[in-house]
Scaffold this motif. Structure first.
Motif, PDB file in Angstrom:
ATOM      1  N   UNK A  93      71.605-132.390 -50.222  1.00 12.12           N
ATOM      2  CA  UNK A  93      72.986-131.799 -49.838  1.00 12.12           C
ATOM      3  C   UNK A  93      72.954-130.778 -48.706  1.00 12.12           C
ATOM      4  N   UNK A  94      74.651-131.536 -48.413  1.00 10.89           N
ATOM      5  CA  UNK A  94      74.889-131.344 -46.700  1.00 10.89           C
ATOM      6  C   UNK A  94      75.226-129.074 -46.748  1.00 10.89           C
ATOM      7  N   UNK A  95      75.004-128.143 -46.226  1.00 15.12           N
ATOM      8  CA  UNK A  95      75.402-127.097 -45.795  1.00 15.12           C
ATOM      9  C   UNK A  95      75.513-126.614 -44.977  1.00 15.12           C
ATOM     10  N   UNK A  96      76.266-125.560 -44.435  1.00 18.37           N
ATOM     11  CA  UNK A  96      76.968-125.554 -43.333  1.00 18.37           C
ATOM     12  C   UNK A  96      75.947-124.769 -42.404  1.00 18.37           C
ATOM     13  N   UNK A  97      74.260-124.685 -42.850  1.00 13.85           N
ATOM     14  CA  UNK A  97      73.136-124.475 -42.327  1.00 13.85           C
ATOM     15  C   UNK A  97      71.990-125.129 -42.731  1.00 13.85           C
ATOM     16  N   UNK A  98      72.510-126.052 -42.333  1.00 13.75           N
ATOM     17  CA  UNK A  98      70.726-126.276 -43.332  1.00 13.75           C
ATOM     18  C   UNK A  98      71.107-127.307 -44.310  1.00 13.75           C
ATOM     19  N   UNK A  99      70.087-127.925 -45.311  1.00 14.75           N
ATOM     20  CA  UNK A  99      69.724-129.206 -46.295  1.00 14.75           C
ATOM     21  C   UNK A  99      69.402-128.371 -47.202  1.00 14.75           C
ATOM     22  N   UNK A 100      70.471-128.396 -48.271  1.00  9.41           N
ATOM     23  CA  UNK A 100      69.606-127.970 -49.870  1.00  9.41           C
ATOM     24  C   UNK A 100      68.845-129.261 -49.916  1.00  9.41           C
ATOM     25  N   UNK A 101      67.303-129.635 -50.058  1.00  8.51           N
ATOM     26  CA  UNK A 101      66.625-130.085 -51.126  1.00  8.51           C
ATOM     27  C   UNK A 101      65.987-129.992 -52.007  1.00  8.51           C
ATOM     28  N   UNK A 102      66.544-131.290 -53.500  1.00  8.71           N
ATOM     29  CA  UNK A 102      66.290-130.452 -54.160  1.00  8.71           C
ATOM     30  C   UNK A 102      64.663-131.931 -55.387  1.00  8.71           C
ATOM     31  N   UNK A 103      64.020-131.836 -56.026  1.00 13.99           N
ATOM     32  CA  UNK A 103      63.458-132.471 -56.746  1.00 13.99           C
ATOM     33  C   UNK A 103      62.681-132.544 -57.911  1.00 13.99           C
ATOM     34  N   UNK A 104      62.362-133.533 -58.643  1.00  9.88           N
ATOM     35  CA  UNK A 104      61.975-133.416 -59.969  1.00  9.88           C
ATOM     36  C   UNK A 104      60.882-134.437 -60.114  1.00  9.88           C
TER      37      UNK A 104
END
Length: 217
Positions: A93-104
């Motif tokens: 998910x793109x954020x204002x400063x960077x990327x939020x990466x999730x993994x399961x």
């Protein structure tokens, strides 16, 4: 592994089947040699809408999910048997400063398969393509200890990937340099067990990584 991609530029499917074979000679201190064969047949299917930004380290948007089913009975095996099913899901998910990466990641083994193993910094296979017989997954902050090994496993990861300057500088001789750089804050937890629906204990960790892209040639 024979794998076929199909779909559009925005949504990509991939389906495949194949096998993995491994042979080991285990020698004890008294000189006794035990020969072990591990032969696994499997099939997988995956979907991906992941996008990559030229200036961003790793994936920048979208999600992917991969399902794999493996069997030991289809090939000759004297030391292992049963079935293994695994799911590997990523979301970016793109954020204002960077990327939020999730993994399961979820792995379920039945019978007497090769056990899953958590620990270390790098997984057994890294990349965008699927693999057969993947049993080793990174759990940063821990070594490959017996309590992180089992017939079943579960792993979750959260990362905040913040891009740093795109250095894009290199030497002429030798032609080695650095390109994209990024700072990664992560937290993850995982567990391995043999029977039941969940492990008796989850082992967690958190930390920070500085990532640089090595340019050669």
């Amino acid at each position: 592994l024979y794998s076929v991609p199909f779909g559009t530029l925005d949504e990509r499917w991939r389906a495949g089947f194949g096998f993995s074979t491994e042979s080991n000679d285990l020698k004890s201190r008294d000189g006794v040699v035990a020969h072990r064969e591990e032969n696994v047949a499997g099939a997988n299917i995956s979907f991906s809408s992941v996008e990559f930004h030229p200036l961003q380290y790793g994936a920048s948007d979208g999600y992917s999910v991969e399902l794999t089913a493996e069997n030991y009975a289809l090939l000759d095996n004297d030391d292992f048997n049963g079935n293994v099913y695994s799911l590997d899901w990523h979301n970016y998910t793109p954020l204002r400063h960077g990327i939020l990466a999730l993994r399961w990641v979820e792995g379920l083994g039945y019978g007497a398969p090769t056990p899953f193993q958590l620990g270390g910094v790098f997984s057994e296979y890294e990349g965008q393509l699927p693999y057969i017989n993947q049993r080793k997954y990174a759990l940063r902050g821990y070594d490959s200890d017996p309590f992180l090994s089992g017939r079943r496993m579960r792993l979750g990861t959260v990362e905040w990937r913040m891009p740093l300057p795109y250095v894009n500088r290199s030497l002429m001789v030798p032609p080695v340099g650095i390109g994209r750089t990024s700072l990664v804050l992560f937290g993850e937890a995982g567990g391995a067990w043999h029977d039941g629906n969940s492990p008796s204990h989850y082992y967690g960790s958190g930390g920070m990584e500085a990532v640089g892209e090595l340019i050669v040639g």
